[in-house]
Scaffold this motif. Structure first.
Motif, mmCIF file in Angstrom:
data_model
loop_
_atom_site.group_PDB
_atom_site.id
_atom_site.type_symbol
_atom_site.label_atom_id
_atom_site.label_comp_id
_atom_site.label_asym_id
_atom_site.label_seq_id
_atom_site.Cartn_x
_atom_site.Cartn_y
_atom_site.Cartn_z
ATOM 1 N N ARG A 261 14.818 21.117 6.133
ATOM 2 C CA ARG A 261 14.954 22.497 5.688
ATOM 3 C C ARG A 261 13.790 23.353 6.161
ATOM 4 N N VAL A 262 12.690 22.725 6.575
ATOM 5 C CA VAL A 262 11.570 23.455 7.161
ATOM 6 C C VAL A 262 11.045 22.666 8.357
ATOM 7 N N ASP A 263 10.381 23.373 9.264
ATOM 8 C CA ASP A 263 9.790 22.728 10.438
ATOM 9 C C ASP A 263 8.339 22.341 10.190
ATOM 10 N N LEU A 264 7.630 23.186 9.463
ATOM 11 C CA LEU A 264 6.215 22.942 9.187
ATOM 12 C C LEU A 264 5.914 23.258 7.723
ATOM 13 N N GLU A 265 5.032 22.472 7.152
ATOM 14 C CA GLU A 265 4.478 22.742 5.822
ATOM 15 C C GLU A 265 2.996 22.978 6.016
ATOM 16 N N ARG B 197 10.354 13.114 13.096
ATOM 17 C CA ARG B 197 11.452 13.420 14.028
ATOM 18 C C ARG B 197 11.093 14.563 14.974
ATOM 19 N N SER B 198 10.107 15.392 14.562
ATOM 20 C CA SER B 198 9.709 16.536 15.388
ATOM 21 C C SER B 198 8.500 16.246 16.264
ATOM 22 N N GLU B 199 8.005 15.024 16.183
ATOM 23 C CA GLU B 199 6.742 14.684 16.842
ATOM 24 C C GLU B 199 6.744 15.019 18.335
ATOM 25 N N VAL B 200 7.794 14.635 19.061
ATOM 26 C CA VAL B 200 7.806 14.799 20.520
ATOM 27 C C VAL B 200 8.656 15.980 20.967
ATOM 28 N N ASP B 201 9.216 16.727 20.061
ATOM 29 C CA ASP B 201 9.990 17.916 20.419
ATOM 30 C C ASP B 201 9.037 18.916 21.074
ATOM 31 N N PRO B 202 9.263 19.286 22.341
ATOM 32 C CA PRO B 202 8.303 20.171 23.034
ATOM 33 C C PRO B 202 8.140 21.526 22.358
ATOM 34 N N ALA B 203 9.227 22.064 21.803
ATOM 35 C CA ALA B 203 9.128 23.360 21.126
ATOM 36 C C ALA B 203 8.290 23.240 19.859
ATOM 37 N N HIS B 204 8.469 22.145 19.138
ATOM 38 C CA HIS B 204 7.698 21.940 17.909
ATOM 39 C C HIS B 204 6.232 21.691 18.242
ATOM 40 N N ARG B 205 5.977 20.960 19.303
ATOM 41 C CA ARG B 205 4.589 20.732 19.718
ATOM 42 C C ARG B 205 3.925 22.051 20.086
ATOM 43 N N TRP B 206 4.676 22.935 20.742
ATOM 44 C CA TRP B 206 4.142 24.264 21.084
ATOM 45 C C TRP B 206 3.812 25.042 19.814
ATOM 46 N N LEU B 207 4.703 24.979 18.821
ATOM 47 C CA LEU B 207 4.470 25.675 17.553
ATOM 48 C C LEU B 207 3.208 25.160 16.878
ATOM 49 N N ARG B 208 3.050 23.838 16.823
ATOM 50 C CA ARG B 208 1.867 23.270 16.169
ATOM 51 C C ARG B 208 0.582 23.708 16.866
ATOM 52 N N GLN B 209 0.608 23.747 18.178
ATOM 53 C CA GLN B 209 -0.572 24.178 18.920
ATOM 54 C C GLN B 209 -0.860 25.651 18.681
ATOM 55 N N LEU B 210 0.185 26.439 18.566
ATOM 56 C CA LEU B 210 0.021 27.862 18.278
ATOM 57 C C LEU B 210 -0.661 28.058 16.931
#
Length: 301
Positions: free
Chosen positions: A144-148, A277-290
């Motif tokens: 239900r969320v991508d990041l907490e 499950r989001s560990e290697v998703d490139p879009a999610h990795r970009w979000l975390r770095q942002l």
């Protein structure tokens, strides 16, 4: 044998997560009648009612409870398969809404900078900030969320996390308050005024109260509010003292007077957390770095 309609998989996942036709319809952008028809097709496909009436609410059947996590995993796997591979990932072409759970203090302090940074390189990305009524990993587990973002709570051992910055609480009063002219606030001065505290669960006792108790003092709690923005608004228009994370005051440099607490309290670590499950998703990795870059830019180590 007729092949199942795989288009129903996403609807199944959302229906089981929401346990409500109306809520599932809102989440998928469908009308309630269209969602009801979809539920009928799912019942026909699975041979199970899935959702049944219990008083004024709907509840999952035992079979629905059994397949809930499997539906969640299958839905995420299907989405992952249909997204561009890492080799083809181009953030400039990314069209996605990221769901981020955080308290209002984080949004006030970092939200504008995060939105601007995202828009600069990924103009079709939307950052949707959501409140966090509890500190559990349920929202991450269920997708239900991508990041907490916040202080680590009752997260499961599988949840990934990364420290963003370390924070501390400070006292805040309005400009012109009797305490605003003091360079060093004593504990006795601190407790001589009423206090407005932030609590979503009406818990008004915290580490600062433990420290005050050690020197035989106690705060007078005059008001309890659900968020830091409300606490600041009250402090700005009264003689009450607010207790606010220092990071929150990044966006409030001139309106209020902040001071170091007269007692020692421990620092708090603010992290970003996500599901494996989001560990290697490139879009999610970009979000975390942002998120990390914005936080480190505003609060350097």
């Amino acid at each position: 044998m007729t092949e199942p309609d795989l288009n129903l998989l996403i609807a199944l996942d959302v229906l089981l997560a929401e346990a409500s036709v109306a809520a599932a319809a809102r989440r998928l952008g469908l009308s309630a009648s269209a969602m009801s028809r979809t539920l009928g097709r799912l019942r026909e496909s699975t041979g199970d009612p899935l959702l049944v009436r219990a008083g004024r609410n709907m509840v999952l059947t035992p079979y629905a409870e059994e397949i809930r996590q499997r539906a969640r995993n299958a839905s995420f796997e299907a989405r992952a398969l249909l997204r561009p591979s890492s080799a083809d990932f181009n953030v400039a072409r990314l069209e996605r809404t990221f769901l981020i759970r955080s308290n209002d203090g984080f949004v006030v302090a970092f939200g504008a900078a995060m939105i601007a940074a995202a828009a600069q390189v990924a103009p079709s990305v939307c950052l949707r900030f959501m409140p966090k009524p509890e500190k559990t990993s349920n929202a991450l587990r269920e997708g239900r969320v991508d990041l907490e973002i916040g202080v680590l709570g009752e997260m499961g051992p599988e949840i990934r996390l990364q420290t963003l910055f370390r924070d501390r609480f400070m006292g805040v009063v309005r400009k012109g308050h009797p305490l605003s002219g003091e360079k060093m606030i004593t504990a006795n001065e601190y407790v001589s005024f009423g206090h407005v505290v932030v609590s979503r669960r009406n818990n008004t006792y915290g580490p600062v109260d433990d420290a005050l108790a050690e020197v035989g003092l106690k705060r007078k709690i005059a008001a309890v509010v659900p968020g830091f923005s409300a606490a600041l608004a009250i402090a700005q228009n009264s003689d009450l003292v607010a207790l606010i994370p220092a990071s929150f005051l990044i966006a409030e440099p001139d309106r209020l007077h902040a001071f170091e607490l007269p007692v020692i309290t421990r620092e708090i670590t603010i992290s970003q957390m996500w599901h494996p499950r989001s560990e290697v998703d490139p879009a999610h990795r970009w979000l975390r770095q942002l998120v990390l870059s914005v936080c480190r830019n505003k609060i350097p180590d």
